[in-house]
Scaffold this active site. Structure first.
Site, PDB file in Angstrom:
ATOM      1  N   THR A  73       0.844  -1.197   0.000  1.00 19.99           N
ATOM      2  CA  THR A  73       0.000   0.000   0.000  1.00 19.99           C
ATOM      3  C   THR A  73       0.881   1.248   0.000  1.00 19.99           C
ATOM      4  OG1 THR A  73      -1.750  -1.222   1.109  1.00 19.99           O
ATOM      5  CG2 THR A  73      -1.892   1.166   1.206  1.00 19.99           C
ATOM      6  N   ASN A 161      -5.240 -10.993  -7.038  1.00 22.34           N
ATOM      7  CA  ASN A 161      -5.301 -11.636  -5.726  1.00 22.34           C
ATOM      8  C   ASN A 161      -6.539 -12.503  -5.529  1.00 22.34           C
ATOM      9  OD1 ASN A 161      -6.002  -8.758  -5.930  1.00 22.34           O
ATOM     10  ND2 ASN A 161      -6.945  -9.049  -3.939  1.00 22.34           N
ATOM     11  N   GLN A 191       1.258 -10.316  -5.814  1.00 23.97           N
ATOM     12  CA  GLN A 191       0.950 -11.749  -5.867  1.00 23.97           C
ATOM     13  C   GLN A 191       1.926 -12.525  -6.755  1.00 23.97           C
ATOM     14  OE1 GLN A 191      -1.144 -13.152  -3.872  1.00 23.97           O
ATOM     15  NE2 GLN A 191      -2.331 -11.397  -3.127  1.00 23.97           N
ATOM     16  N   SER A 211       4.930  -6.857  -1.378  1.00 25.22           N
ATOM     17  CA  SER A 211       4.534  -6.952   0.026  1.00 25.22           C
ATOM     18  C   SER A 211       5.094  -8.244   0.616  1.00 25.22           C
ATOM     19  CB  SER A 211       3.002  -6.968   0.091  1.00 25.22           C
ATOM     20  OG  SER A 211       2.592  -7.062   1.423  1.00 25.22           O
ATOM     21  N   GLY A 212       5.798  -8.116   1.767  1.00 25.12           N
ATOM     22  CA  GLY A 212       6.442  -9.300   2.349  1.00 25.12           C
ATOM     23  C   GLY A 212       5.478 -10.346   2.873  1.00 25.12           C
ATOM     24  N   HIS A 213       4.335  -9.877   3.430  1.00 26.54           N
ATOM     25  CA  HIS A 213       3.486 -10.853   4.145  1.00 26.54           C
ATOM     26  C   HIS A 213       2.708 -11.776   3.223  1.00 26.54           C
ATOM     27  CE1 HIS A 213      -0.672  -9.032   3.916  1.00 26.54           C
ATOM     28  NE2 HIS A 213       0.036  -7.968   3.594  1.00 26.54           N
ATOM     29  N   THR A 249      13.397   5.442  10.600  1.00 28.62           N
ATOM     30  CA  THR A 249      14.348   4.368  10.903  1.00 28.62           C
ATOM     31  C   THR A 249      13.835   3.064  10.320  1.00 28.62           C
ATOM     32  OG1 THR A 249      15.000   5.540  12.884  1.00 28.62           O
ATOM     33  CG2 THR A 249      15.572   3.204  12.786  1.00 28.62           C
ATOM     34  N   CYS A 338     -21.495 -10.738   1.431  1.00 28.80           N
ATOM     35  CA  CYS A 338     -22.945 -10.549   1.403  1.00 28.80           C
ATOM     36  C   CYS A 338     -23.388 -10.235   2.808  1.00 28.80           C
ATOM     37  CB  CYS A 338     -23.660 -11.791   0.900  1.00 28.80           C
ATOM     38  SG  CYS A 338     -25.450 -11.611   0.850  1.00 28.80           S
TER      39      CYS A 338
HETATM   40  N1  PLP Z   1      -2.044  -5.417  -4.022  1.00 30.03           N
HETATM   41  C1  PLP Z   1      -2.476  -6.681  -4.007  1.00 30.03           C
HETATM   42  C2  PLP Z   1      -2.668  -7.413  -5.305  1.00 30.03           C
HETATM   43  C3  PLP Z   1      -2.746  -7.311  -2.800  1.00 30.03           C
HETATM   44  O1  PLP Z   1      -3.188  -8.586  -2.804  1.00 30.03           O
HETATM   45  C4  PLP Z   1      -2.554  -6.592  -1.606  1.00 30.03           C
HETATM   46  C5  PLP Z   1      -2.903  -7.219  -0.302  1.00 30.03           C
HETATM   47  O2  PLP Z   1      -3.980  -7.740  -0.131  1.00 30.03           O
HETATM   48  C6  PLP Z   1      -2.084  -5.279  -1.655  1.00 30.03           C
HETATM   49  C7  PLP Z   1      -1.838  -4.730  -2.887  1.00 30.03           C
HETATM   50  C8  PLP Z   1      -1.825  -4.479  -0.390  1.00 30.03           C
HETATM   51  O3  PLP Z   1      -0.669  -4.975   0.234  1.00 30.03           O
HETATM   52  P1  PLP Z   1      -0.216  -4.578   1.714  1.00 30.03           P
HETATM   53  O4  PLP Z   1      -1.040  -5.378   2.629  1.00 30.03           O
HETATM   54  O5  PLP Z   1       1.228  -4.952   1.808  1.00 30.03           O
HETATM   55  O6  PLP Z   1      -0.371  -3.115   1.866  1.00 30.03           O
END
Ligand code: PLP
Length: 661
Positions: A73, A161, A191, A211-213, A249, A338
């Protein structure tokens, strides 16, 4: 199910043990500030430089910038800010730079939201344009060709995603080049990392956030690649870290963990190869098809990440499927949401032209490249178990009164004692096909099917599916006259030993004696209850409203204090041996995994059958009730309903089985 199988890797992943160890070492041993000039700082600096060098190798980015960020993000914000600042400057210099901000229809929300936000904030006044995708989820290159000459920034993703659809990045690059587009190009690579080959230097891509996670690093760490020569404006200013490009930092624990993941990618041997992943996905796909024969995949597998499956099962909502999988310890996610008030089909599937019913029932199953054969075996087995649980409960004996909910409206099925004959009142149109196949599976005969308010429900659809004229029946038989307490003689339909009598716009279910339906023998009222009708003890079942069941004249209890956490629930059950623990999950969920709470077995009464049981519980009001479900939502509704109907001892397990351990 004792073990949890996590199949929601596109949402986030667990942390690779080597990454967790690296983070711990960075916090405990190499904890220095990389900006410090003493030995502690120098060691941290070496770690930071080493991680960046490795990231460059893994991303194929020998040139340009590679910055560590808090996640994708932030990377997206930085790319958008940089591009828009450049547009502003170019305009001031009188250079052509395009007037459109083009983004793919299936982008993560972070992209259009950032575009709109910074465009507004910077006053750049560019026009946002959605680039549609085709039925295969890929960008419409013909439409991009039209937009490209006017595009200032084009945002597309490497892989989606929700569906796993992999974009044709070469095709996009070709269109941009052929159209001589002035556009900067951002590709969200979140992804793609670890699943697709990357060689960023060799592409025209200007910005690539990561994104690392999503790949076994912790949350809160990411990377941004910026092509050599692409405009750059820092999002964060301050102490000048990251060569002044991103102050603050550095998150050294996160960077160390991400470095460990990148090392595993670089050296190989830890993660499965794309071919192995594809074989694993094909096995999961085959299990899903065997478990749910009507299942359809919502994206072509040949063009999707080898780790993602997005599917729908006609007639089953995504919430029901999710609950079913969750009961079996399989964690997947919905491709749509929903709420009780409104259906919100997935915008990604909508953009692909997937029909709304299918989009509203979509489920995403995704796994990471660590998944080994044993894990895939276990997942396939559980999927088959879920299918069996569903099939096994499809023909199961019905409760006498069953509620169907669809987006804020309720419909009701009334059964005779043997579960052979049935009457449908206000069946929701969206569920008509499902109800029809369920009744067929049970070998049930539909005696009548009608809407209480004209044209509001799905009686026409259900009637058509089961070959029955919708509406209140006419003629004797099947109707028979019955006298009400008011003296009025009305028409009634026999349902086993009960009758359903029509009194104006109200439908009264009860037991008649000697041709007379006494007020106290009316157990349920459907439709509009006459203002002066006195039916002591009757429950009113509504089409619209929360709760869908009410008890006119009953003194309801305050429903504010219904929560017991898992520990409090165990203590409450120990202190009240007469209390009844009620599992309100639906039949297939129960069949997939029975509920036990601290040694207590739960009585199973699905939420959809609660109304039929409520009357009995209200009569035995002294008996405390403790409801439980998967997450605490349905059990809270059950407890609240009983309180409102006048039961003073209705509680629920807040957080549900998910938090009960
Ligand atoms: N873009 C895609 C395709 C994602 O799947 C995600 C996370 O769901 C993001 C951006 C956002 O990533 P982050 O959680 O690292 O901000």
């Amino acid at each position: 199910m004792s073990t949890e199988l996590y199949l929601d890797a596109n949402a986030t992943s667990p942390v690779l043990p080597a990454a967790a160890a690296a983070a711990m070492a960075a916090m405990q041993d190499c904890f220095g500030n990389p900006s410090s000039s003493h030995a502690c700082g120098l060691r941290a600096r070496a770690l930071l430089d080493g991680a960046r060098a490795r990231a460059r190798r893994v991303l194929g980015a020998a040139s340009g910038r590679v910055l560590f960020t808090s996640g994708a993000t932030e990377g997206i914000q930085t790319a958008v800010l940089s591009a828009l600042c450049a547009v502003r400057e170019r305009r001031q210099r009188g250079e052509a730079c395009g007037d459109l901000l083009v983004y793919g229809a299936t982008e993560h929300k972070a992209v259009p939201e950032s575009l709109a936000h910074w465009n507004r904030l910077l006053g750049t006044g560019l026009e946002l344009r959605v680039l549609p995708v085709g039925a295969d989820g890929r960008h419409r290159l013909d439409l991009l060709r039209e937009l490209a000459p006017r595009a200032a920034l084009v945002c597309t993703m490497a892989a989606n995603n929700e569906t796993g659809v992999v974009s044709d990045l070469d095709g996009i690059a070709r269109v941009l080049a052929e159209a001589h587009s002035p556009a900067l190009w951002m590709v969200d690579c979140v992804q793609a990392l670890g699943k697709l080959a990357l060689a960023l230097d060799a592409t025209r891509i200007d910005y690539a956030p990561f994104s690392g996670h999503k790949l076994y690093a912790p949350k809160g760490i990411g990377m941004l690649y910026v092509r050599e020569g692409a405009p750059y404006t820092p999002l964060l200013c301050g102490g000048g870290q990251e060569a002044g490009q991103r102050s603050g930092t550095e998150n050294m624990a996160g960077i160390a963990a991400l470095d460990a993941v990148l090392q595993a990618l670089e050296e190989g041997g830890t993660f499965r190869t794309p071919a192995q992943l594809q074989a694993a996905r094909d096995r999961l796909a085959a299990s899903l098809q065997a478990a749910f024969p009507a299942l359809v995949f919502n994206a072509p597998l040949a063009q999707a990440l080898p780790t993602t499956l997005n599917f729908s099962v006609p007639g089953l909502g995504s919430k029901e499927l999710l609950d079913l999988f969750d009961a079996a310890g399989v964690r997947v996610s919905a491709g749509s949401a929903c709420s009780a008030a409104k259906a919100a089909p997935s915008y990604v599937l909508d953009a692909m032209g997937v029909p709304p019913e299918r989009s509203a029932s979509a489920v995403r199953l995704s796994f990471g490249p660590l998944a080994d054969d044993a894990f895939i075996d276990a997942a396939c087995e559980r999927i088959v178990h879920c299918g069996r649980a569903l099939a096994q409960t499809a023909g199961q004996a019905a409760a006498h009164l069953q509620q169907f909910e669809s987006c804020g409206a309720s419909g009701w099925l009334l059964f005779d004692e043997a579960g052979r004959d049935c009457i449908a009142i206000d069946p929701p149109a969206a569920l008509a096909a499902r109800i029809a196949s369920d009744l067929r599976a049970r070998g049930c005969r539909l005696l009548a099917c009608f809407d209480t308010s004209h044209g509001a429900g799905g009686a026409d659809t259900l009637g058509e599916l089961l070959g029955l004229a919708p509406g209140w029946p006419a003629g004797t038989p099947p109707l028979q006259p019955v006298r009400l307490a008011s003296g009025a003689i009305v028409d009634a339909l026999a349902l086993g030993a009960d009758i359903l009598a029509r009194d104006g716009d109200a439908y009264l279910l009860g037991r008649a004696r000697n041709g007379m339906l006494a007020s106290e023998d009316v157990r349920f009222v459907f439709g509009a209850l006459p203002a002066d009708a006195g039916y002591p003890g009757a429950l009113c079942c509504h089409r619209i409203g929360e709760p869908a069941v009410s008890r006119p004249g009953a003194a309801s209890w305050p429903d504010g204090d219904i929560d017991l956490d898992a520990g409090a629930a165990a203590a409450y059950l120990a202190a009240h041996p007469d209390a009844l623990l009620v599992d309100v999950r639906e039949l297939p969920e129960h069949a997939a995994g029975a509920a036990r709470l601290h040694g207590h077995d739960a009585r199973h009464v699905p939420l959809s059958q609660l109304a039929g049981h409520a009357a009995g519980w209200l009569r035995a009001e002294a008996r405390p009730l403790v409801f439980v479900c998967r997450s605490g939502n349905r059990s809270a509704r059950a407890a609240r309903l009983l309180r409102r109907l006048g039961h003073g001892q209705a509680w629920h397990v807040a957080g549900g089985l998910a938090l009960a351990g």
